[in-house]
Scaffold this motif. Structure first.
Motif, short mmCIF file in Angstrom:
data_model
loop_
_atom_site.label_atom_id
_atom_site.label_comp_id
_atom_site.label_asym_id
_atom_site.label_seq_id
_atom_site.Cartn_x
_atom_site.Cartn_y
_atom_site.Cartn_z
N UNK A 82 0.81 -1.23 0.02
CA UNK A 82 0.02 -0.20 -0.08
C UNK A 82 0.75 1.21 0.07
N UNK A 83 2.00 1.14 0.76
CA UNK A 83 2.81 2.27 0.63
C UNK A 83 3.47 2.65 -0.63
N UNK A 84 3.87 1.36 -1.36
CA UNK A 84 4.49 1.69 -2.74
C UNK A 84 3.26 2.05 -3.67
N UNK A 88 -3.83 6.72 -0.05
CA UNK A 88 -4.47 8.01 0.84
C UNK A 88 -4.31 7.48 2.31
N UNK A 89 -4.84 6.34 2.55
CA UNK A 89 -4.69 6.06 4.07
C UNK A 89 -4.50 4.60 4.13
N UNK A 90 -3.85 4.27 4.98
CA UNK A 90 -3.92 2.57 5.54
C UNK A 90 -4.48 2.37 6.75
N UNK A 91 -5.29 1.16 6.77
CA UNK A 91 -5.94 0.86 8.08
C UNK A 91 -5.73 -0.55 8.22
N UNK A 103 7.55 -1.20 9.94
CA UNK A 103 6.83 -0.60 8.92
C UNK A 103 5.78 0.52 9.20
N UNK A 104 5.45 0.78 10.43
CA UNK A 104 4.63 1.76 10.57
C UNK A 104 5.42 3.34 10.46
N UNK A 110 6.35 7.89 4.26
CA UNK A 110 5.68 8.25 3.06
C UNK A 110 4.78 9.24 3.29
N UNK A 111 4.33 9.58 4.37
CA UNK A 111 3.17 10.66 4.81
C UNK A 111 1.91 10.07 4.56
N UNK A 112 1.84 8.84 4.80
CA UNK A 112 0.51 7.94 4.61
C UNK A 112 -0.01 7.92 5.94
#
Length: 321
Positions: A82-84, A88-91, A103-104, A110-112
């Motif tokens: 998801x970072x790659x 917009x947002x990860x949950x 990973x956080x 990555x400013x996510x």
């Protein structure tokens, strides 16, 4: 070809301001949420997944969804994906509490923004996530303990309890055990004689209960299961051993899924403590709020009840999961 989502958004905004694109072009761009789910280990988790998928569709949010099959390494791999992809947002609902710092930090770099749902992580740096939404697992354990203490208040002699724990290292397993023990240890007649993980599944719940019954048989007065699915599996083992569930052995579980209500209506489960999986709408609102730069509380607690077998028939028709 990989498109930088933020660069694209900026370009759209510039073109809109210059009059080359309609002014609502930016508003039409869908928010993208990457969600890393634990797995599909129980009725509860299935309902949780359905709530998230349907709420995303209703909110007009593009959902990238992954099933970790109860493995932390799979969740970490999904989050990195998801970072790659520059979502917009990860949950995510973490399989276990520890081991997320690296990973956080990658997501933060990555400013996510990250939202924790249902389960917490153990970290000294709480800036690594925006908010944690879900149940108070310690309080769920306390509710189970209080119900038992009240039910057994007039019973003389020892009350022998066996415990089916959730996934080792997971927040609900740690916290439900903690809350339950906090209440029952106040009275020395309550003794937890065996405690083992059933990994939140019916199959494992049945298997571990069979082992408990072989080891202690008639000594067992109470079963405390960290979720309904393990309790339902254990009910099978109790019946196969020639005993009557909810009569010969008092059974307490947590979640409040339809299967638990069916077991209570059948007279095989004494009580279930509610833990609502319907977090989808709340999650989608949080995603929108984050992108609109609205502040969110660090902890969003779900309100829940407790349902003994006496109210199961009345409550069953209104259950949504």
């Amino acid at each position: 070809m990989t498109i930088d989502r933020r660069a694209f958004t900026g370009a759209v905004a510039t073109l809109a301001l210059a009059g080359w694109l309609p002014s609502n072009a930016l508003a039409q761009k869908k928010l993208v949420l990457g969600f890393a789910q634990v797995g599909a280990e129980s009725e509860w988790r299935t309902a949780n997944t359905e709530s998230i998928k349907s709420a995303a569709k209703e909110a007009g949010i593009e959902l990238k969804f992954s099933d970790a099959q109860q493995k932390q390494e799979n969740q970490i791999k999904a989050i990195r994906s998801y970072i790659a992809q520059k979502v917009d947002v990860i949950a995510f609902s973490p399989v276990v509490e520890s081991g997320w710092e690296t990973v956080l930090r990658e997501a933060k770099a990555a400013k996510i923004p990250v939202i924790l749902t249902d389960r917490a992580v153990s970290t000294k740096d709480d800036s690594l996530y925006v908010t944690f939404m879900g149940s108070d697992f310690v309080e769920e354990g306390r509710k189970a303990g209080r119900w038992l203490v009240e039910k057994m208040k007039d019973q003389k002699g020892e009350v022998n309890i066996v415990e089916l724990q959730g996934t080792v290292g997971s927040a609900p397993a740690i916290d439900r055990k903690k809350g339950f023990e906090e209440i029952v240890k106040a009275d020395p007649k309550f003794k937890i004689i065996r405690s083992k993980t059933g990994d939140f599944t019916r199959v494992k719940g049945k298997e571990v209960m069979e082992a408990f019954l072989k080891a202690d048989g008639k000594k067992i007065n109470v079963l405390f299961a960290h979720n309904d699915d393990m309790a339902i599996g254990a009910i099978q083992a109790i019946e196969e051993a020639g005993l009557k569930p909810a009569k010969d052995i008092t059974i307490i579980s947590i979640d409040g899924v339809k299967g638990a209500f069916e077991a209570m209506i059948a007279g095989k489960l004494n009580v279930t403590v509610e833990c609502s999986p319907l977090l989808g709408p709340q999650l989608m609102q949080a995603v929108k709020d984050i992108k609109a730069d609205k502040p969110l509380p660090k902890r969003i607690v779900t309100e829940e009840g407790i349902f003994p077998m006496e109210v199961a028939s009345k409550e069953f028709p209104s259950r949504k999961y």
